[in-house]
Scaffold this active site. Structure first.
Site, PDB file in Angstrom:
ATOM      1  N   HIS A 105       0.834  -1.210   0.000  1.00 25.85           N
ATOM      2  CA  HIS A 105       0.000   0.000   0.000  1.00 25.85           C
ATOM      3  C   HIS A 105       0.863   1.251   0.000  1.00 25.85           C
ATOM      4  O   HIS A 105       1.949   1.271   0.570  1.00 25.85           O
ATOM      5  CB  HIS A 105      -0.979  -0.004   1.175  1.00 25.85           C
ATOM      6  CG  HIS A 105      -0.361  -0.048   2.544  1.00 25.85           C
ATOM      7  ND1 HIS A 105      -0.145   1.086   3.288  1.00 25.85           N
ATOM      8  CD2 HIS A 105       0.087  -1.088   3.301  1.00 25.85           C
ATOM      9  CE1 HIS A 105       0.388   0.751   4.452  1.00 25.85           C
ATOM     10  NE2 HIS A 105       0.548  -0.560   4.486  1.00 25.85           N
ATOM     11  N   ASP A 122      -0.594   4.270   0.865  1.00 25.45           N
ATOM     12  CA  ASP A 122      -1.143   5.241   1.826  1.00 25.45           C
ATOM     13  C   ASP A 122      -0.432   5.081   3.166  1.00 25.45           C
ATOM     14  O   ASP A 122       0.193   4.051   3.437  1.00 25.45           O
ATOM     15  CB  ASP A 122      -2.662   5.065   1.989  1.00 25.45           C
ATOM     16  CG  ASP A 122      -3.072   3.732   2.605  1.00 25.45           C
ATOM     17  OD1 ASP A 122      -2.419   2.707   2.303  1.00 25.45           O
ATOM     18  OD2 ASP A 122      -4.040   3.702   3.385  1.00 25.45           O
ATOM     19  N   ASP A 159       6.301   1.455   6.620  1.00 22.54           N
ATOM     20  CA  ASP A 159       4.904   1.025   6.452  1.00 22.54           C
ATOM     21  C   ASP A 159       4.172   1.963   5.508  1.00 22.54           C
ATOM     22  O   ASP A 159       3.595   2.932   5.933  1.00 22.54           O
ATOM     23  CB  ASP A 159       4.242   0.994   7.833  1.00 22.54           C
ATOM     24  CG  ASP A 159       2.797   0.538   7.785  1.00 22.54           C
ATOM     25  OD1 ASP A 159       2.376  -0.013   6.755  1.00 22.54           O
ATOM     26  OD2 ASP A 159       2.083   0.751   8.776  1.00 22.54           O
ATOM     27  N   GLU A 193      -5.147   0.842   2.767  1.00 26.49           N
ATOM     28  CA  GLU A 193      -4.853  -0.180   3.772  1.00 26.49           C
ATOM     29  C   GLU A 193      -4.998   0.378   5.181  1.00 26.49           C
ATOM     30  O   GLU A 193      -5.507  -0.279   6.079  1.00 26.49           O
ATOM     31  CB  GLU A 193      -3.440  -0.740   3.562  1.00 26.49           C
ATOM     32  CG  GLU A 193      -3.188  -2.062   4.281  1.00 26.49           C
ATOM     33  CD  GLU A 193      -2.732  -1.921   5.721  1.00 26.49           C
ATOM     34  OE1 GLU A 193      -2.809  -2.916   6.459  1.00 26.49           O
ATOM     35  OE2 GLU A 193      -2.310  -0.826   6.140  1.00 26.49           O
ATOM     36  N   GLU A 194      -4.550   1.610   5.356  1.00 22.40           N
ATOM     37  CA  GLU A 194      -4.552   2.193   6.706  1.00 22.40           C
ATOM     38  C   GLU A 194      -5.946   2.592   7.182  1.00 22.40           C
ATOM     39  O   GLU A 194      -6.126   3.009   8.314  1.00 22.40           O
ATOM     40  CB  GLU A 194      -3.598   3.399   6.763  1.00 22.40           C
ATOM     41  CG  GLU A 194      -2.140   3.076   6.430  1.00 22.40           C
ATOM     42  CD  GLU A 194      -1.452   2.177   7.457  1.00 22.40           C
ATOM     43  OE1 GLU A 194      -2.124   1.686   8.383  1.00 22.40           O
ATOM     44  OE2 GLU A 194      -0.235   1.961   7.309  1.00 22.40           O
ATOM     45  N   THR A 207     -25.266  -0.597  48.696  1.00 22.77           N
ATOM     46  CA  THR A 207     -25.643  -2.008  48.811  1.00 22.77           C
ATOM     47  C   THR A 207     -26.778  -2.314  47.844  1.00 22.77           C
ATOM     48  O   THR A 207     -27.954  -2.226  48.181  1.00 22.77           O
ATOM     49  CB  THR A 207     -26.083  -2.322  50.251  1.00 22.77           C
ATOM     50  OG1 THR A 207     -26.970  -1.282  50.674  1.00 22.77           O
ATOM     51  CG2 THR A 207     -24.892  -2.392  51.182  1.00 22.77           C
ATOM     52  N   ARG A 220      -9.586 -15.256  19.868  1.00 21.96           N
ATOM     53  CA  ARG A 220      -8.648 -15.241  18.737  1.00 21.96           C
ATOM     54  C   ARG A 220      -8.629 -16.654  18.182  1.00 21.96           C
ATOM     55  O   ARG A 220      -8.583 -17.624  18.946  1.00 21.96           O
ATOM     56  CB  ARG A 220      -7.249 -14.848  19.194  1.00 21.96           C
ATOM     57  CG  ARG A 220      -7.146 -13.423  19.673  1.00 21.96           C
ATOM     58  CD  ARG A 220      -7.132 -12.427  18.534  1.00 21.96           C
ATOM     59  NE  ARG A 220      -7.161 -11.063  19.047  1.00 21.96           N
ATOM     60  CZ  ARG A 220      -7.063  -9.978  18.301  1.00 21.96           C
ATOM     61  NH1 ARG A 220      -6.950 -10.077  16.981  1.00 21.96           N
ATOM     62  NH2 ARG A 220      -7.100  -8.790  18.838  1.00 21.96           N
ATOM     63  N   SER A 236      -4.761  -9.983  13.928  1.00 23.50           N
ATOM     64  CA  SER A 236      -5.635 -10.401  12.829  1.00 23.50           C
ATOM     65  C   SER A 236      -5.530  -9.446  11.640  1.00 23.50           C
ATOM     66  O   SER A 236      -5.525  -8.232  11.827  1.00 23.50           O
ATOM     67  CB  SER A 236      -7.091 -10.439  13.317  1.00 23.50           C
ATOM     68  OG  SER A 236      -7.195 -11.244  14.474  1.00 23.50           O
TER      69      SER A 236
END
Ligand SMILES: [Zn+2]
Length: 455
Positions: free
Chosen positions: A86, A88, A119, A152-153, A314, A327, A398
């Protein structure tokens, strides 16, 4: 290959200058005021791909930011590698924490400081320069396609539609992605999987109103107690998950993979000190690395109910709520596990309460087996240039696009990340070591070479 080395040595200054020019474009996908910068960056990426030797490069508009597609086809009968990445980047805020401007790349101590350096512009650009190396030295033996997206971001909202509509265009024998990290230059590694996710919320309701705990306590089911019991019952004394069928589809890691994983450097004391815990806790029979990589987990992400203000009240609350996520590992299905969790919590509730359980979101697990050709080629390429067999690593997080690619295109993904965890991705002072940038350019041609030889 001596000819690659010579070519790269001769042109390394230009390779870097070209990357720096790309890094100067603030291609921030999340902010609409950068719409023109996004286009400018896509255009620059397209031009660089053509200059590197692609036969064709095109910008495909989407409902969001455009995507760049390019290809170099030498012979349709030869293996094809699809490179995904990517262009972006994440917003650079907070700006005052940057030592140099996020879009004014600065080289200090052999590191390129700029948003996107690692990145993912820097890592995508290694692939562009690897293509150039192969084309210009006349050593390309396979077909290479590029799919470089601009969203992507922000969660790739339009990628699925694009892939589904362009299956023929993207047809390949494997997908190669450099958008991750390795352990270190001394301990090269390859990510071979990510976990899936199931996320639910469970609401337990008892009496029709909050009650006096002295007057009614002991006679009416307390929703907090019930919810706590229900959750606690989901793990046994060995920290195995007790929900019937939960492990049913889990593909156990092979002894070979577990042995390779165990070679990853790991200092338990350091791990505990970093977290400030005296002991680690987890499923019996598995190492820390395995618990966070090859095993599914069930975690409580939030729980509340009753009185939470200052002092004491209470009360026997009418309601208690929890957010619970699992997961998942191959071949568990997010859809199936989510349904299983919802059903389980509804079923185990005693008659004195009612349960409202519902789903939040999910994602499928993904794995590239170490005996796949793509993994073998990547491992051999890294061994050639690093002088050491890479360690296969399973990530605990993930990445939903992986399962999407496999579902639509039916091919395996291999991750060759050349970044480091210390590269400050998404944070101020993002960097990419020059050494890693050049090592990537050196390694990638070997991937194409070995992958072609194996097919
Ligand atoms: Zn990325």
């Amino acid at each position: 290959m001596q000819v690659w080395k010579e070519y790269q040595e001769q042109h390394k200054g230009r390779f870097l200058e070209e990357l720096l020019a790309l890094l100067r474009i603030p291609s921030i996908s999340a902010k609409s005021e950068h719409k023109d910068d996004m286009l400018r960056c896509a255009e620059a990426m397209k031009q660089r791909l053509l200059e590197a030797g692609a036969d064709k490069a095109e910008i495909y508009p989407t409902d969001g930011h455009p995507l760049v597609y390019a290809e170099k086809i030498i012979d349709p009968a030869k293996p094809t590698v699809l490179v995904y990445g990517h262009y972006d980047v994440q917003p650079p805020d907070p700006l005052d924490l940057w030592k140099s401007g996020p879009f004014e790349p600065d080289i200090r101590d052999g590191k390129i400081y700029a948003r996107g350096s690692c990145d993912d512009k820097g890592q995508v650009y290694m692939h562009v320069k690897a293509l150039e190396t192969l084309v210009k030295t006349g050593t390309l033996e396979n077909n290479i396609k590029f799919c470089i997206e601009g969203e992507e971001e922000v969660g790739s909202p339009n990628l699925g539609k694009f892939v589904a509509a362009h299956k023929e265009l993207l047809k390949a024998d494997c997908i190669l992605i450099s958008d991750s990290a390795m352990i270190s230059m001394e301990n090269p590694s390859i990510d071979i999987g990510v976990r899936g996710l199931s996320y639910i919320e469970v609401e337990v309701t008892g009496p029709n109103r909050d009650l006096h705990s002295g007057v009614y306590g002991g006679a009416v089911a307390n929703p907090i107690t019930i919810l706590a019991k229900m959750i606690a019952s989901c793990h046994d004394e060995n920290n195995h998950i007790t929900i019937p069928g939960f492990y049913e589809d889990v593909v156990e890691a092979t002894p070979e993979e577990r042995k390779l994983m165990a070679a990853a450097p790991y200092d338990e004391q350091e791990y505990k000190d970093d977290l400030g815990v005296k002991e680690l806790w987890g499923e019996k029979g598995f190492s820390t690395n395995e618990r966070t990589g090859i095993r599914p987990t069930l975690e409580l992400n939030g729980i509340w109910g009753g009185y939470q203000g200052e002092g004491a009240k209470t009360v026997l609350p009418a309601k208690a709520t929890a957010k619970i996520s699992a997961r998942l590992v191959p071949n568990q299905s997010s859809e199936k596990i989510t349904a299983m969790l919802l059903e389980h919590f509804r079923k185990i509730a005693p008659p004195g309460v009612t349960v409202n359980a519902f789903e939040h979101h999910g994602g499928e697990p993904y794995m590239t087996p170490i005996d796949s050709k793509a993994y073998q080629a990547a491992a051999k390429a890294m061994e050639t240039t690093f002088g050491k067999k890479p360690i296969p690593v399973r990530g605990g997080g993930s990445i939903p696009i992986c399962a999407l690619f496999e579902k639509e295109l039916g091919i395996k993904i291999v991750f060759m990340g050349f970044g480091l965890d210390s590269d400050n991705l998404h944070s101020p002072n993002e960097k990419f070591n020059l050494e890693n940038f050049y090592k990537g350019i050196e390694t990638i041609p070997y991937f194409h070479h070995y992958f072609t030889a194996m097919n």
